[in-house]
Scaffold this motif. Structure first.
Motif, mmCIF file in Angstrom:
data_model
loop_
_atom_site.group_PDB
_atom_site.id
_atom_site.type_symbol
_atom_site.label_atom_id
_atom_site.label_comp_id
_atom_site.label_asym_id
_atom_site.label_seq_id
_atom_site.Cartn_x
_atom_site.Cartn_y
_atom_site.Cartn_z
ATOM 1 N N PHE A 20 -5.234 0.109 -11.388
ATOM 2 C CA PHE A 20 -5.630 -0.523 -10.128
ATOM 3 C C PHE A 20 -6.304 0.498 -9.204
ATOM 4 C CE2 PHE A 20 -4.776 -2.235 -5.858
ATOM 5 C CZ PHE A 20 -5.435 -3.455 -5.991
ATOM 6 N N TRP A 21 -5.727 1.706 -9.109
ATOM 7 C CA TRP A 21 -6.288 2.786 -8.286
ATOM 8 C C TRP A 21 -7.715 3.114 -8.745
ATOM 9 C CZ3 TRP A 21 -4.575 6.003 -4.261
ATOM 10 C CH2 TRP A 21 -5.304 7.170 -4.057
ATOM 11 N N ILE A 22 -7.905 3.265 -10.054
ATOM 12 C CA ILE A 22 -9.226 3.611 -10.591
ATOM 13 C C ILE A 22 -10.246 2.538 -10.239
ATOM 14 C CG2 ILE A 22 -10.556 3.881 -12.728
ATOM 15 C CD1 ILE A 22 -8.060 5.294 -13.895
ATOM 16 N N ALA B 136 -6.664 9.569 -11.316
ATOM 17 C CA ALA B 136 -5.433 8.875 -11.715
ATOM 18 C C ALA B 136 -4.233 9.679 -11.212
ATOM 19 C CB ALA B 136 -5.385 8.726 -13.228
ATOM 20 N N PRO B 137 -3.794 9.463 -9.972
ATOM 21 C CA PRO B 137 -2.744 10.307 -9.390
ATOM 22 C C PRO B 137 -1.310 9.949 -9.787
ATOM 23 C CG PRO B 137 -3.490 8.732 -7.771
ATOM 24 C CD PRO B 137 -4.358 8.548 -8.984
ATOM 25 N N PHE B 138 -1.070 8.734 -10.247
ATOM 26 C CA PHE B 138 0.297 8.345 -10.591
ATOM 27 C C PHE B 138 0.717 9.062 -11.877
ATOM 28 C CE2 PHE B 138 -1.096 4.924 -7.865
ATOM 29 C CZ PHE B 138 0.015 4.706 -7.074
ATOM 30 N N GLY B 139 1.918 9.600 -11.874
ATOM 31 C CA GLY B 139 2.416 10.319 -13.041
ATOM 32 C C GLY B 139 1.988 11.773 -13.077
ATOM 33 N N LYS B 140 1.508 12.300 -11.969
ATOM 34 C CA LYS B 140 1.101 13.707 -11.875
ATOM 35 C C LYS B 140 1.955 14.413 -10.834
ATOM 36 C CE LYS B 140 -2.556 13.169 -14.509
ATOM 37 N NZ LYS B 140 -2.621 13.648 -15.841
ATOM 38 N N GLY C 120 0.779 -1.230 0.000
ATOM 39 C CA GLY C 120 0.000 0.000 0.000
ATOM 40 C C GLY C 120 0.809 1.276 0.000
ATOM 41 N N ILE C 121 2.137 1.190 0.177
ATOM 42 C CA ILE C 121 2.951 2.402 0.283
ATOM 43 C C ILE C 121 2.839 3.310 -0.950
ATOM 44 C CG2 ILE C 121 5.334 3.262 0.417
ATOM 45 C CD1 ILE C 121 5.873 1.020 2.440
ATOM 46 N N PRO C 122 2.930 2.797 -2.188
ATOM 47 C CA PRO C 122 2.793 3.716 -3.330
ATOM 48 C C PRO C 122 1.431 4.421 -3.355
ATOM 49 C CG PRO C 122 3.563 1.571 -4.067
ATOM 50 C CD PRO C 122 3.225 1.436 -2.627
ATOM 51 N N PHE C 123 0.394 3.726 -2.947
ATOM 52 C CA PHE C 123 -0.942 4.324 -2.923
ATOM 53 C C PHE C 123 -1.070 5.333 -1.780
ATOM 54 C CE2 PHE C 123 -1.285 0.108 -4.829
ATOM 55 C CZ PHE C 123 -1.787 0.454 -6.070
ATOM 56 N N ILE D 236 -12.567 5.850 -8.952
ATOM 57 C CA ILE D 236 -13.845 6.264 -9.527
ATOM 58 C C ILE D 236 -14.785 6.797 -8.449
ATOM 59 C CG2 ILE D 236 -14.975 4.001 -9.467
ATOM 60 C CD1 ILE D 236 -15.233 6.455 -12.349
ATOM 61 N N TRP D 237 -14.753 6.204 -7.261
ATOM 62 C CA TRP D 237 -15.639 6.650 -6.185
ATOM 63 C C TRP D 237 -15.194 7.989 -5.619
ATOM 64 C CZ3 TRP D 237 -19.703 4.112 -6.995
ATOM 65 C CH2 TRP D 237 -19.639 2.787 -7.408
ATOM 66 N N ILE D 238 -13.887 8.173 -5.492
ATOM 67 C CA ILE D 238 -13.367 9.452 -5.020
ATOM 68 C C ILE D 238 -13.677 10.536 -6.049
ATOM 69 C CG2 ILE D 238 -11.290 10.711 -4.351
ATOM 70 C CD1 ILE D 238 -10.097 7.997 -3.510
ATOM 71 N N PHE D 239 -13.477 10.210 -7.325
ATOM 72 C CA PHE D 239 -13.776 11.139 -8.408
ATOM 73 C C PHE D 239 -15.240 11.570 -8.356
ATOM 74 C CE2 PHE D 239 -15.512 11.611 -12.711
ATOM 75 C CZ PHE D 239 -14.749 12.666 -13.191
#
Length: 126
Positions: free
Chosen positions: A73-75, A115-119, A35-38, A80-83
């Motif tokens: 995986f995050w989506i 989609a937070p990765f790469g931002k 879970g660390i990257p998330f 999607i629910w957070i969005f």
């Protein structure tokens, strides 16, 4: 003007509550190695959610394929629910003239939460 908007955001826009939610979520995710990257992405969103005025979201140079897989995986799990929750808050706040700047910030948070990765989040010039 940005400091005033950020203070109003914390008080009226729900910024402090959103910050706490992302902070607690990040801490819980960091309890496991997987879970660390998330959790780190939750901390990134928490920082933006506390003081969103005067910040912008950029694509990180050289985004990796691993980040793309993690975004998928995050989506599927939470994105999607957070969005949708941020979009719902934005639509509610947009009903009033005073709430329109806060609605814009919720849309900005929604795009990062999808989609937070790469931002990257950075201060806007000026």
């Amino acid at each position: 003007m940005r400091p005033i908007l950020n203070i109003l955001w914390i008080i009226l826009g729900g910024g402090f509550i959103i910050f706490l939610e992302y902070l607690i979520g990040g801490l819980l995710l960091c309890l496991t190695v997987i879970g660390i990257p998330f959790g780190l992405q939750c901390f990134k969103i928490a920082g933006l959610s506390l003081l969103p005025f005067g910040r912008e979201i950029l694509d990180a140079p050289g985004s990796s394929p691993v980040g793309c897989v993690l975004n998928v995986f995050w989506i599927l799990v939470a994105g999607i629910w957070i969005f949708l929750s941020h979009i719902g808050l934005a639509l509610t706040l947009a009903l009033t003239i005073i709430g329109i700047p806060f609605a814009i910030q919720h849309v900005k948070l929604a795009m990062l939460a999808l989609a937070p990765f790469g931002k990257l989040v950075r201060e806007t010039p000026g």
